[in-house]
Design an enzyme around this catalytic site. Sequence first.
Site, PDB file in Angstrom:
ATOM      1  N   CYS A 137       0.759  -1.188   0.008  1.00 30.12           N
ATOM      2  CA  CYS A 137       0.014   0.076  -0.059  1.00 30.12           C
ATOM      3  C   CYS A 137       0.747   1.335   0.135  1.00 30.12           C
ATOM      4  CB  CYS A 137      -0.780  -0.203   1.409  1.00 30.12           C
ATOM      5  SG  CYS A 137      -2.016   1.198   1.090  1.00 30.12           S
ATOM      6  N   CYS A 159      13.113 -28.409 -21.733  1.00 33.28           N
ATOM      7  CA  CYS A 159      13.830 -28.009 -20.426  1.00 33.28           C
ATOM      8  C   CYS A 159      14.253 -26.429 -20.734  1.00 33.28           C
ATOM      9  CB  CYS A 159      15.348 -28.801 -20.431  1.00 33.28           C
ATOM     10  SG  CYS A 159      16.249 -28.121 -19.134  1.00 33.28           S
TER      11      CYS A 159
END
Length: 326
Positions: A137, A159
């Site tokens: 916030c 991979c």
Amino acid sequence: MLKWIDIIKYANNGAPAPDRRVEKTEEEWKALLTPEQFRITRLKGTERAHSSELCSLFEPGKYACVCCGTLLFDGSEKFESGTGWPSFTQPVKENAVAYHKDTTYGMVRIEALCNTCDAHLGHVFEDGPKPSGLRYCMNAVSLEKVESNEQKLTFGGGCFWCTEAVFTLLKGVAKVESGYSGGKIDNPTYREVCSGMTGHAEVIEVTYNPAEISYKDLLRIHLSTHNPTTLNRQGADVGTQYRSVIFYRSEQEKEDAQAVIDELQEAYGDPIITELAPYEQFYKAEEYHQDYYANNAEAGYCQAVIDPKLKKFKALFRDKMKTETI
């Protein structure tokens, strides 16, 4: 990905060392900042809720510390919290933000500060959206919007050591990270993913500039540098974690991905079975997987599997490579 337990750990033991430090006297900060910026960032003030248009801006971009310019947050991690202050789920880097225990006003909160210059940014709470559960916030006054047209693309094709090695060589690609997407649990480990039980695919997340390389070109390269016709397999690597998959972030990306698949289908004798799935979350893999080829080029797997893949890539897409990598 940082979670609440990490925030508590850093508040108690200190955050990771910043990339740099900026220190100024109070008078120097006053000369640099507006009175309101100085009040918020240097005197730990709080701006009035809903006082900034930054709360309702959700377009791509990055957010830097208004005091020192350090990048703190990416617009892709911004969300509508309904609190009246800009809210984010993660910082851009683990060491971008520092955390202090704040016991003012009869409350116990975790204060968030710029790890570079100690500017007060706001507070962190554990009531954010999944998967991190965090809500940064922030005071809008503490942040400066930095325009950026960078975008992200997440896909898998076997991979991730192989795919990462290819895409780091491309012009317009700013960053490539190996990780996991498309599974059922939060923050999976490599061992868990390899079990095949989590549903995750080994993927890379590519941060790129669409002005230099397009989304479609990235997908053309992706589909041309692995075998998109084999189900849950790339060579000797077998399992759902090795599936061919593209995670789209919008309906337009989904349409574009399907168009590229259709375009390349005639080049293959068998049907392309690449999965198209909505993007939900990318979990960065363990550090020893990052830049694996660059750090282990002499390893047997790199020489036997990745080197031939890179040779094919360079023959097909030399014009797309960064000059210094040719």
